[in-house]
Scaffold this active site. Structure first.
Site, PDB file in Angstrom:
ATOM      1  N   ASN A  20      -3.324   9.143  -5.131  1.00 38.15           N
ATOM      2  CA  ASN A  20      -2.378   9.416  -4.058  1.00 38.15           C
ATOM      3  C   ASN A  20      -0.922   9.320  -4.553  1.00 38.15           C
ATOM      4  O   ASN A  20      -0.431   8.232  -4.834  1.00 38.15           O
ATOM      5  CB  ASN A  20      -2.664   8.381  -2.957  1.00 38.15           C
ATOM      6  N   LYS A  23       1.381   6.734  -2.935  1.00 37.86           N
ATOM      7  CA  LYS A  23       1.231   5.338  -3.361  1.00 37.86           C
ATOM      8  C   LYS A  23       2.004   5.090  -4.649  1.00 37.86           C
ATOM      9  O   LYS A  23       2.645   4.058  -4.824  1.00 37.86           O
ATOM     10  CB  LYS A  23      -0.254   5.010  -3.533  1.00 37.86           C
ATOM     11  N   ASP A  77      -5.280  -2.954  -3.219  1.00 39.51           N
ATOM     12  CA  ASP A  77      -6.246  -2.711  -2.154  1.00 39.51           C
ATOM     13  C   ASP A  77      -5.725  -3.448  -0.927  1.00 39.51           C
ATOM     14  O   ASP A  77      -5.282  -4.590  -1.036  1.00 39.51           O
ATOM     15  CB  ASP A  77      -7.632  -3.207  -2.549  1.00 39.51           C
ATOM     16  N   ASP A 159      -0.036   1.145  11.581  1.00 41.19           N
ATOM     17  CA  ASP A 159       1.336   0.707  11.889  1.00 41.19           C
ATOM     18  C   ASP A 159       1.684   0.729  13.389  1.00 41.19           C
ATOM     19  O   ASP A 159       2.325  -0.201  13.876  1.00 41.19           O
ATOM     20  CB  ASP A 159       2.367   1.561  11.121  1.00 41.19           C
TER      21      ASP A 159
END
Ligand code: IMP
Length: 202
Positions: A20, A23, A77, A159
């Site tokens: 990703n 990330k 993680d 979120d």
């Protein structure tokens, strides 16, 4: 001026155990202080997250990617643990339902009207040496509460339902800088950064 010593063990490349690019970008921001090139893991390399804890999964990903590439590797993680749901969705956060909207819906449905709404985000980060052994690790947490319905449009994942009482805002109602200063990921990097500097530059 600080004196920085570069030793034989000081890497200039760190493979991020993710496919990703978002990330990788986020890690770049947290590691801006450290003179390291970050690179995504090779696409074909898939690592099954078979661990039972965030830390176990982070270890697994960092170690496998390091061994496969022969380079230093970093993995994280993370997930949401809701107290009244016995810690669910936990390590299954990303797989709790097919879409993010359904993941949020599932958490809200499972909690129902339960007044006990405490939850925490957890983030484990691990750095592995090129031989796959674990060199460093850190775990950060951020405590909050689950709202009855989503609020805000920023951020990602859970979120909009994760509320910080002291800020009177959900993570999705905060600018990224504020979220990063409180977040589980921010806390984990705060612990990890001095360890990285000590390991590589002392
Ligand atoms: P990972 O990428 O395997 O660590 O999966 C993390 C999952 O946990 C994400 O897909 C989200 O569902 C959830 N998660 C982790 N951190 C956050 C966060 O900061 N905000 C919202 N959801 C998060």
């Amino acid at each position: 001026m600080t004196n920085i010593t570069f030793t034989e063990k000081t890497p200039n490349l760190l493979i991020v155990a993710t496919g990703n690019p978002g990330k990788l970008q986020e890690m770049q921001a947290y590691l801006a202080d450290i003179n390291l090139q970050l690179q995504l893991k090779p696409q074909h390399l898939e690592i099954e997250e078979t661990g039972e804890t965030f830390l176990a999964n982070a270890r697994l990903k960092a170690s496998e990617v390091a061994k496969a590439t022969g380079e230093w590797a970093i993995a994280d993680d993370s997930g949401l643990a809701v107290e009244a749901l016995d810690g669910r969705p936990g390590i299954y956060s990303a797989r709790y339902a097919p879409t993010v909207a359904e993941q949020i819906e599932r958490v809200l449905t499972e909690l129902g009207d339960n007044p006990h709404r405490r939850a925490k985000f957890v983030c484990a980060i691990t750095i592995a040496r090129p031989d796959g052994t674990i060199a460093l690790e850190a775990e950060g947490t951020c405590h909050g509460e689950i709202l009855h319905s989503p609020r805000g449009n920023a951020g990602f994942g859970y979120d909009p339902i994760f509320y910080l009482p002291r800020e009177n805002k959900t993570f999705a109602e905060m600018p990224p800088e504020s979220k990063h200063s409180f977040s589980h990921r921010g806390q984990a990097f705060q612990i990890l950064l001095p360890q990285m500097k000590k390991l590589w530059y002392d």
